[in-house]
Design an enzyme around this catalytic site. Sequence first.
Site, PDB file in Angstrom:
ATOM      1  N   HIS A  11     -12.032   4.916  -6.081  1.00  0.00           N
ATOM      2  CA  HIS A  11     -12.082   5.321  -4.926  1.00  0.00           C
ATOM      3  C   HIS A  11     -12.090   7.047  -4.394  1.00  0.00           C
ATOM      4  CE1 HIS A  11      -9.716   2.052  -3.786  1.00  0.00           C
ATOM      5  NE2 HIS A  11      -9.380   2.458  -2.520  1.00  0.00           N
ATOM      6  N   GLU A  65     -11.741  -2.895   2.283  1.00  0.00           N
ATOM      7  CA  GLU A  65     -11.736  -3.849   0.876  1.00  0.00           C
ATOM      8  C   GLU A  65     -10.532  -4.972   1.745  1.00  0.00           C
ATOM      9  OE1 GLU A  65     -10.170  -0.126  -1.621  1.00  0.00           O
ATOM     10  OE2 GLU A  65      -8.457  -0.821  -0.401  1.00  0.00           O
ATOM     11  N   HIS A  91      -7.564   9.221   2.598  1.00  0.00           N
ATOM     12  CA  HIS A  91      -6.880   8.248   1.747  1.00  0.00           C
ATOM     13  C   HIS A  91      -6.489   8.734   0.338  1.00  0.00           C
ATOM     14  CE1 HIS A  91      -4.777   4.296   0.616  1.00  0.00           C
ATOM     15  NE2 HIS A  91      -5.827   3.708  -0.016  1.00  0.00           N
ATOM     16  N   ASP A 103     -10.789   2.540   4.375  1.00  0.00           N
ATOM     17  CA  ASP A 103     -10.579   3.305   3.747  1.00  0.00           C
ATOM     18  C   ASP A 103     -11.121   4.605   4.524  1.00  0.00           C
ATOM     19  OD1 ASP A 103      -8.790   1.383   2.422  1.00  0.00           O
ATOM     20  OD2 ASP A 103      -9.278   2.355   0.399  1.00  0.00           O
ATOM     21  N   HIS A 138      -9.873  -4.336   5.527  1.00  0.00           N
ATOM     22  CA  HIS A 138      -9.259  -2.844   6.251  1.00  0.00           C
ATOM     23  C   HIS A 138     -10.749  -1.652   5.820  1.00  0.00           C
ATOM     24  CE1 HIS A 138      -7.194  -1.915   2.578  1.00  0.00           C
ATOM     25  NE2 HIS A 138      -7.841  -1.525   2.796  1.00  0.00           N
TER      26      HIS A 138
END
Length: 217
Positions: A163, A175, A55, A51, A49
């Site tokens: 992040h 990721e 997020h 982000d 997926h």
Amino acid sequence: MIVDLSQPVVSGMPVYPGDPEVEITPALTVAEEGVNVLRLHLGSQSGTHVDAPCHIDDALPALDDLPLERFLGPAAVLDARGLPPRAPITPAMLGPVSGRLGPGAVLLVATGWDAHWGTPGYLAHPYLEAETARLIVDAGVRTVGVDALSVDPTPAPADLPAHRVLCGAHGVIAENLRNLGPLLEAQAAGRAVEVSLLPLRLHAADGSPVRAVAVTT
């Protein structure tokens, strides 16, 4: 050559601790309704997926606020394989790919941790130090992918430092990639690597599963 970088999406697949479990069941069948339709239950961060910046901060852009160019481009593949569990990926390790980094580039970090997919050891993956993430951003890169559960340690510090740096620069994080070894081989042989991490067009989303693929020429 096309290389599939995506983990298969199946019921009961690994998810980040606390995320929704994945369940895929028949909703309609040919035998009963004349067509096959699946019912999907999964989180936005399931499987392979991306982000979006929001997020980790509501004030940052959502998935559909980002340009499509953020999800595809020429890849630089960092060989971070062979590290012990929970080891940091340090700024010095960027050296071999530093000349490939810049605006529009996609940095893929190959830890080899996809070999642990589906095992308890998958949570003990290497991670990006915050300073490594800062150097990536300073080089102009806004898309970073890793063949591990997260760019931060699992369980993560409360502030999610890597992040925070990448998303704070309006970057995209991919990721749970897999199969980055062939891309390292292609890069070493002087072949170009293009990667696509295009997400579903989900409105105001924090992320999305993707069918990640690379093409080597």
